[in-house]
Design a protein around this motif. Structure first.
Motif, PDB file in Angstrom:
ATOM      1  N   ASP A 185      26.756   1.027 -25.444  1.00  0.00           N
ATOM      2  CA  ASP A 185      27.584   2.220 -25.322  1.00  0.00           C
ATOM      3  C   ASP A 185      27.312   2.990 -24.028  1.00  0.00           C
ATOM      4  O   ASP A 185      26.503   2.564 -23.179  1.00  0.00           O
ATOM      5  CB  ASP A 185      27.423   3.112 -26.556  1.00  0.00           C
ATOM      6  CG  ASP A 185      26.016   3.673 -26.682  1.00  0.00           C
ATOM      7  OD1 ASP A 185      25.684   4.169 -27.764  1.00  0.00           O
ATOM      8  OD2 ASP A 185      25.238   3.641 -25.668  1.00  0.00           O
ATOM      9  N   LYS A 186      27.939   4.150 -23.893  1.00  0.00           N
ATOM     10  CA  LYS A 186      27.847   4.930 -22.668  1.00  0.00           C
ATOM     11  C   LYS A 186      26.450   5.479 -22.422  1.00  0.00           C
ATOM     12  O   LYS A 186      26.133   5.921 -21.311  1.00  0.00           O
ATOM     13  CB  LYS A 186      28.850   6.083 -22.710  1.00  0.00           C
ATOM     14  CG  LYS A 186      30.295   5.615 -22.789  1.00  0.00           C
ATOM     15  CD  LYS A 186      31.255   6.780 -22.894  1.00  0.00           C
ATOM     16  CE  LYS A 186      32.705   6.304 -23.015  1.00  0.00           C
ATOM     17  NZ  LYS A 186      33.658   7.435 -23.122  1.00  0.00           N
ATOM     18  N   SER A 187      25.608   5.450 -23.479  1.00  0.00           N
ATOM     19  CA  SER A 187      24.219   5.911 -23.319  1.00  0.00           C
ATOM     20  C   SER A 187      23.256   4.753 -23.087  1.00  0.00           C
ATOM     21  O   SER A 187      22.062   4.963 -22.889  1.00  0.00           O
ATOM     22  CB  SER A 187      23.784   6.688 -24.575  1.00  0.00           C
ATOM     23  OG  SER A 187      24.623   7.811 -24.783  1.00  0.00           O
ATOM     24  N   GLY A 188      23.770   3.505 -23.148  1.00  0.00           N
ATOM     25  CA  GLY A 188      22.928   2.336 -22.934  1.00  0.00           C
ATOM     26  C   GLY A 188      22.348   1.768 -24.215  1.00  0.00           C
ATOM     27  O   GLY A 188      21.547   0.819 -24.159  1.00  0.00           O
ATOM     28  N   ASN A 189      22.737   2.308 -25.371  1.00  0.00           N
ATOM     29  CA  ASN A 189      22.215   1.814 -26.650  1.00  0.00           C
ATOM     30  C   ASN A 189      23.040   0.630 -27.153  1.00  0.00           C
ATOM     31  O   ASN A 189      24.256   0.569 -26.961  1.00  0.00           O
ATOM     32  CB  ASN A 189      22.251   2.923 -27.695  1.00  0.00           C
ATOM     33  CG  ASN A 189      21.348   4.082 -27.324  1.00  0.00           C
ATOM     34  OD1 ASN A 189      20.202   3.893 -26.919  1.00  0.00           O
ATOM     35  ND2 ASN A 189      21.861   5.311 -27.436  1.00  0.00           N
ATOM     36  N   LYS A 240      16.937  -0.177 -24.916  1.00  0.00           N
ATOM     37  CA  LYS A 240      17.965   0.657 -24.307  1.00  0.00           C
ATOM     38  C   LYS A 240      18.137   0.262 -22.854  1.00  0.00           C
ATOM     39  O   LYS A 240      17.157  -0.005 -22.147  1.00  0.00           O
ATOM     40  CB  LYS A 240      17.571   2.129 -24.413  1.00  0.00           C
ATOM     41  CG  LYS A 240      18.642   3.094 -23.919  1.00  0.00           C
ATOM     42  CD  LYS A 240      18.227   4.537 -24.160  1.00  0.00           C
ATOM     43  CE  LYS A 240      19.298   5.502 -23.690  1.00  0.00           C
ATOM     44  NZ  LYS A 240      18.936   6.913 -23.960  1.00  0.00           N
ATOM     45  N   LYS A 269      20.443   0.657 -18.977  1.00  0.00           N
ATOM     46  CA  LYS A 269      21.226   1.548 -18.138  1.00  0.00           C
ATOM     47  C   LYS A 269      22.689   1.202 -18.383  1.00  0.00           C
ATOM     48  O   LYS A 269      23.089   0.048 -18.246  1.00  0.00           O
ATOM     49  CB  LYS A 269      20.874   1.350 -16.664  1.00  0.00           C
ATOM     50  CG  LYS A 269      21.640   2.272 -15.731  1.00  0.00           C
ATOM     51  CD  LYS A 269      21.243   2.057 -14.267  1.00  0.00           C
ATOM     52  CE  LYS A 269      22.057   2.957 -13.346  1.00  0.00           C
ATOM     53  NZ  LYS A 269      21.702   2.768 -11.927  1.00  0.00           N
ATOM     54  N   PRO A 270      23.517   2.157 -18.783  1.00  0.00           N
ATOM     55  CA  PRO A 270      24.901   1.842 -19.162  1.00  0.00           C
ATOM     56  C   PRO A 270      25.733   1.331 -17.986  1.00  0.00           C
ATOM     57  O   PRO A 270      25.439   1.600 -16.824  1.00  0.00           O
ATOM     58  CB  PRO A 270      25.426   3.176 -19.687  1.00  0.00           C
ATOM     59  CG  PRO A 270      24.586   4.215 -19.028  1.00  0.00           C
ATOM     60  CD  PRO A 270      23.222   3.607 -18.884  1.00  0.00           C
ATOM     61  N   LYS A 282      30.682   6.208 -16.818  1.00  0.00           N
ATOM     62  CA  LYS A 282      29.941   5.392 -17.765  1.00  0.00           C
ATOM     63  C   LYS A 282      30.877   4.970 -18.896  1.00  0.00           C
ATOM     64  O   LYS A 282      31.623   5.792 -19.435  1.00  0.00           O
ATOM     65  CB  LYS A 282      28.753   6.179 -18.319  1.00  0.00           C
ATOM     66  CG  LYS A 282      27.706   6.493 -17.258  1.00  0.00           C
ATOM     67  CD  LYS A 282      26.542   7.286 -17.831  1.00  0.00           C
ATOM     68  CE  LYS A 282      25.503   7.595 -16.746  1.00  0.00           C
ATOM     69  NZ  LYS A 282      24.358   8.379 -17.283  1.00  0.00           N
ATOM     70  N   THR A 310      31.634   2.024 -22.364  1.00  0.00           N
ATOM     71  CA  THR A 310      31.105   1.086 -23.359  1.00  0.00           C
ATOM     72  C   THR A 310      31.482  -0.333 -22.954  1.00  0.00           C
ATOM     73  O   THR A 310      32.626  -0.591 -22.570  1.00  0.00           O
ATOM     74  CB  THR A 310      31.685   1.391 -24.748  1.00  0.00           C
ATOM     75  OG1 THR A 310      31.287   2.702 -25.130  1.00  0.00           O
ATOM     76  CG2 THR A 310      31.204   0.390 -25.774  1.00  0.00           C
TER      77      THR A 310
END
Length: 472
Positions: A417-421, A447, A449-450, A457, A459
Motif C-alpha cells: 500500500d501507500k505506506s509500504g505495508n 515494510k 518503501k512505497p 505514493k 498502491t
C-alpha cells in the motif's frame, strides 16, 4: 499456411462434388469447361477474402504462461522457444515442398523432351494450315497445341476422322487447359484433387470435340467408326488423346445424348450459395498459423509500433500470469471507445484512476529493505523480486501436511500500500493448508518503501507463483 492449403483442398473437393453430381452429365460442355477452369482459381482466392463485419464478431483469447519460483529439490525445467520450433518446422515443410516441385517439374520436362523426340522422328505435313506429324510404325493419335500426332499405320479414312476431331482441340486451345493443370500439379504436387480436375477436363474436351465433329457428320457413322478403330493411348497427361479404352463408352453415350434443356443451366446458380457459404467460413475461421507467420514477418521490420508490441509480448511471457490491473490495461488498449466514454491520454492515467498500479508499469517500484535506492528502476525490480523469492524459500514450511506429496503450485497475490505495508494477501492452491501457509509467509514480508507514480505514493499489486516438490 497449412490452414490455407487445407481450405483450398476442401473447397476444391466441394466444387468437384457439385460438378460430378449436378453438371457432369449435362451437355453444356463449354459451360462445364468454364466451371472446371474457374473453380480451382476460386479455391485459391476465397480463403484470402475476409468479411470484416463477420470477423469482428469473433472474440480473441489471450493465454499467458506463468513463470515459477521453485522451492525444495531442483526440478528439470525446460524452456522451449516456440518461435524457433515453429520456424524449424516451417523450414522443413518448405524444403519438402521445393523437393516435390523439383521432381514434378523434372517429370514435365521429360514429357516435353519425349514430345520433341517424337516430332523429330516423324514426317511433317501441313494440312489446312495445321502441322501434322506422321509417326512411323505406330497407330498413336493425339494433339499438343497446334501439332497433331498420327500413327503412320492408320488408314486414310481413320486419319481423316482423327484429324477432324483433333482440329477441334487445336481451334479451342484445349492444350492450354491441360497445361494449366499441369502447372498446378507441379506447384501443388501433394494435392490429389488437381489430378482429378485435369482428368475431368480431358474427358470434357473429348465430349466437346465429338459434339463439334458430329454437327457436320452423321452421329451413328461417327461412333461406329470409334468402335471399329483401336489406337494406342499416349501417356503424356497434357495432350488430347483421340482414343482411350476407358473413355470410349462414355463418349458414345454423350454423342447419342439429347441436348440438355436450357432450364438445367440454372444448376450453375448453385455456385452462388456455395461461394457465399465459403466466404462466411473463411471470414469466421481464424488462421492461427497464417497470423503467426505474418506477425513474424512484420516483427522483422523496423516499425516502432511493432517493436514495442514485440517487447510487450516478451515481457508478458517472461513475467507469467497477468494481474488484474495488467489485464485491465490490455483491455483498455484493445477496447474501442464509445460515445460518452472518458478520454484517457495514457494507460498510466487510466490505471492511476482505477486504484492499484501493476508492478510491471510502475514508475518507481516499492523498495525492499536492503536494496540500493540509487539503482535504476529495473535493478530495483530485480532486487525486490530476488529478495521476496529468497524470503519465500527460507520461510515456507513444505511439511504443513503429511498427506500432500508431489509437485505443488500456489498462486499468490498481494498489495504494497501507500505506506509500504503488505496487505490483501490472497493465495490459491490445490490444498487449503498450502494456501494458508503461503498467506502466512507472504504476510511476514517487511515494510517497504512505497511505490510512486507521477510523484505520488500509490498502491502496487504484486503477483507471485510458488512451485515446490514434496517428497513422500
Amino acid at each position: 499456411m497449412i490452414h490455407y492449403i487445407l481450405q483450398i483442398i476442401a473447397f476444391q473437393l466441394v466444387f468437384l462434388l457439385v460438378y460430378d453430381i449436378f453438371l457432369k452429365k449435362e451437355t453444356f460442355f463449354n459451360w462445364n469447361r468454364l466451371y472446371l477452369l474457374v473453380t480451382p482459381i476460386l479455391s485459391f482466392v476465397l480463403p484470402l477474402i475476409k468479411i470484416d463485419a463477420i470477423r469482428q464478431q469473433i472474440p480473441e483469447n489471450y493465454i499467458v504462461q506463468l513463470p515459477a519460483v521453485i522451492i525444495g529439490e531442483k526440478t528439470n525445467e525446460v524452456l522451449v522457444n516456440t518461435n524457433n520450433v515453429s520456424n524449424s518446422f516451417s523450414f522443413e515443410i518448405i524444403h519438402l515442398w521445393y523437393l516435390g516441385i523439383t521432381i514434378t517439374g523434372t517429370i514435365l520436362l521429360v514429357k516435353l523432351i519425349r514430345l520433341y523426340l517424337l516430332k523429330q522422328r516423324g514426317v511433317t505435313k501441313i494440312i489446312e494450315g495445321h502441322e501434322i506429324i506422321l509417326l512411323p510404325k505406330t497407330d498413336v493419335a493425339f494433339t499438343f497445341f497446334n501439332t497433331i500426332f498420327i500413327g503412320e499405320t492408320l488408314t486414310p479414312t481413320q486419319q481423316k476422322t482423327i484429324i477432324a476431331h483433333e482440329l477441334i482441340h487445336v481451334q479451342q486451345y484445349h492444350s492450354i487447359d491441360l497445361l494449366f493443370f499441369e502447372i498446378l500439379r507441379i506447384i501443388f504436387w501433394f494435392n490429389p484433387l488437381v489430378y482429378v480436375y485435369q482428368n475431368r477436363t480431358a474427358v470434357l474436351q473429348e465430349y466437346i470435340a465429338d459434339a463439334e465433329v458430329t454437327k457436320a457428320k452423321n452421329k451413328k457413322d461417327y461412333y461406329q467408326s470409334l468402335l471399329s478403330q483401336v489406337f494406342d493411348t499416349s501417356v503424356v497427361s497434357f495432350t488430347n488423346t483421340f482414343f482411350k479404352h476407358s473413355l470410349i463408352k462414355n463418349r458414345i453415350i454423350m454423342i447419342q445424348k439429347s441436348k440438355s434443356k436450357k432450364i438445367f443451366q440454372l444448376k450453375y446458380l448453385l455456385l452462388v450459395p456455395l461461394v457465399f457459404g465459403m466466404l462466411v467460413y473463411t471470414s469466421c475461421s481464424d488462421d492461427k498459423t497464417g497470423v503467426s507467420e505474418e506477425a513474424n514477418q512484420v516483427s522483422s521490420s523496423d516499425t516502432e509500433i511493432m517493436t514495442k508490441i514485440n517487447e510487450l509480448s516478451e515481457a508478458i511471457m517472461k513475467k507469467g500470469n497477468l494481474t488484474d490491473e495488467e489485464k485491465r490495461a490490455l483491455d483498455f488498449l484493445a477496447t474501442e471507445a464509445k460515445p460518452g466514454d472518458k478520454v484517457y491520454t495514457s494507460v498510466d492515467e487510466y490505471l492511476e484512476e482505477t486504484e492499484s498500479i501493476p508492478f510491471a508499469v510502475i514508475e518507481k517500484v516499492p523498495v525492499y529493505p536492503g536494496c540500493d535506492t540509487s539503482q535504476e528502476n529495473q535493478e530495483l525490480k530485480k532486487c525486490m523480486t530476488d529478495a521476496i523469492t529468497k524470503h519465500i524459500i527460507e520461510n515456507f514450511n513444505t511439511k504443513v501436511e503429511k498427506d500432500i506429496s508431489g509437485r505443488q503450485r500456489i498462486s499468490v497475490q498481494f498489495k504494497i500500500d501507500k505506506s509500504g505495508n503488505v496487505k490483501d494477501v490472497k493465495a490459491r492452491a490445490a490444498h487449503p493448508e498450502l494456501e494458508n501457509e503461503a498467506v502466512r509467509v507472504v504476510s511476514l514480508l517487511p515494510k517497504m518503501k512505497p511505490g510512486e507514480q507521477k510523484g505520488k505514493k500509490v498502491t502496487v499489486v504484486y503477483a507471485l507463483p510458488i512451485v515446490f516438490e514434496i517428497n513422500e
